[in-house]
Design a protein around this motif. Structure first.
Motif, PDB file in Angstrom:
ATOM      1  N   ILE A 169       3.438   1.941  -6.888  1.00  0.00           N
ATOM      2  CA  ILE A 169       2.316   1.078  -6.514  1.00  0.00           C
ATOM      3  C   ILE A 169       1.556   0.624  -7.764  1.00  0.00           C
ATOM      4  CG2 ILE A 169       0.067   1.052  -5.351  1.00  0.00           C
ATOM      5  CD1 ILE A 169       1.419   2.957  -3.260  1.00  0.00           C
ATOM      6  N   GLN A 197       3.189   6.565  -5.598  1.00  0.00           N
ATOM      7  CA  GLN A 197       1.969   6.092  -6.258  1.00  0.00           C
ATOM      8  C   GLN A 197       2.302   5.407  -7.581  1.00  0.00           C
ATOM      9  OE1 GLN A 197      -1.001   6.166  -4.696  1.00  0.00           O
ATOM     10  NE2 GLN A 197      -1.782   4.936  -6.379  1.00  0.00           N
ATOM     11  N   THR A 199       0.855  -1.187   0.000  1.00  0.00           N
ATOM     12  CA  THR A 199       0.000   0.000   0.000  1.00  0.00           C
ATOM     13  C   THR A 199       0.892   1.238   0.000  1.00  0.00           C
ATOM     14  OG1 THR A 199      -0.062   0.204   2.405  1.00  0.00           O
ATOM     15  CG2 THR A 199      -1.750  -1.214   1.376  1.00  0.00           C
ATOM     16  N   PHE A 200       0.273   2.373  -0.169  1.00  0.00           N
ATOM     17  CA  PHE A 200       1.008   3.635  -0.126  1.00  0.00           C
ATOM     18  C   PHE A 200       1.746   3.775   1.203  1.00  0.00           C
ATOM     19  CE2 PHE A 200       1.572   8.101   0.732  1.00  0.00           C
ATOM     20  CZ  PHE A 200       2.022   8.593  -0.480  1.00  0.00           C
ATOM     21  N   ASP A 201       1.030   3.527   2.307  1.00  0.00           N
ATOM     22  CA  ASP A 201       1.639   3.672   3.629  1.00  0.00           C
ATOM     23  C   ASP A 201       2.757   2.653   3.858  1.00  0.00           C
ATOM     24  OD1 ASP A 201       0.068   5.862   4.266  1.00  0.00           O
ATOM     25  OD2 ASP A 201      -1.448   4.671   5.308  1.00  0.00           O
ATOM     26  N   GLU A 202       2.566   1.427   3.382  1.00  0.00           N
ATOM     27  CA  GLU A 202       3.616   0.411   3.523  1.00  0.00           C
ATOM     28  C   GLU A 202       4.873   0.813   2.760  1.00  0.00           C
ATOM     29  OE1 GLU A 202       0.927  -3.648   4.088  1.00  0.00           O
ATOM     30  OE2 GLU A 202       1.376  -2.915   2.061  1.00  0.00           O
TER      31      GLU A 202
END
Length: 113
Positions: A83, A80, A38-41
């Motif tokens: 991802i 992003q 994910t973005f946060d990961e």
């Protein structure tokens, strides 16, 4: 627990995986092309690596050269992009607790164990 962000088609990633297997330590394989972070990961990984997002991008990949190389992008936009195109994420990444290294060359993985 130790994690390796692994791409089985990459020789350096396979070499690092073999090293971890031989180490006898417990670890988890993250097949990041199938289970995209994910973005946060990804942001957390970048923080542990202590690098800028652009430094995690495989800038010689055709998709980067053709679509993104000449664009001015913010750090968040770069994350992003990785991802949406996980092939652009440099590998292998080895994470142990709050430390991480891109294991190129393999000797960098030794330091984290």
């Amino acid at each position: 627990m130790i994690q390796i962000y692994h791409n089985s088609r990459c020789g350096k990633s396979r070499e690092c995986l073999a090293f971890l297997e031989d180490s006898g330590k417990e670890f988890e394989i993250v097949k990041y092309l199938e289970n995209v972070p994910t973005f946060d990961e990804l942001k957390s990984i970048i923080k542990k690596l202590d690098i800028k997002p652009i430094e995690l991008v495989r800038q010689k990949e055709k998709i980067w050269i053709e679509n993104f190389k000449s664009k001015k992008m913010s750090d968040d936009e770069i994350i992003q992009t990785m991802i949406l195109n996980p092939i652009l994420i440099e590998r292998p990444i080895v994470i142990n607790s709050d430390k991480a290294f891109i294991a190129r060359p393999l000797e960098k993985a030794v330091a984290i164990l």
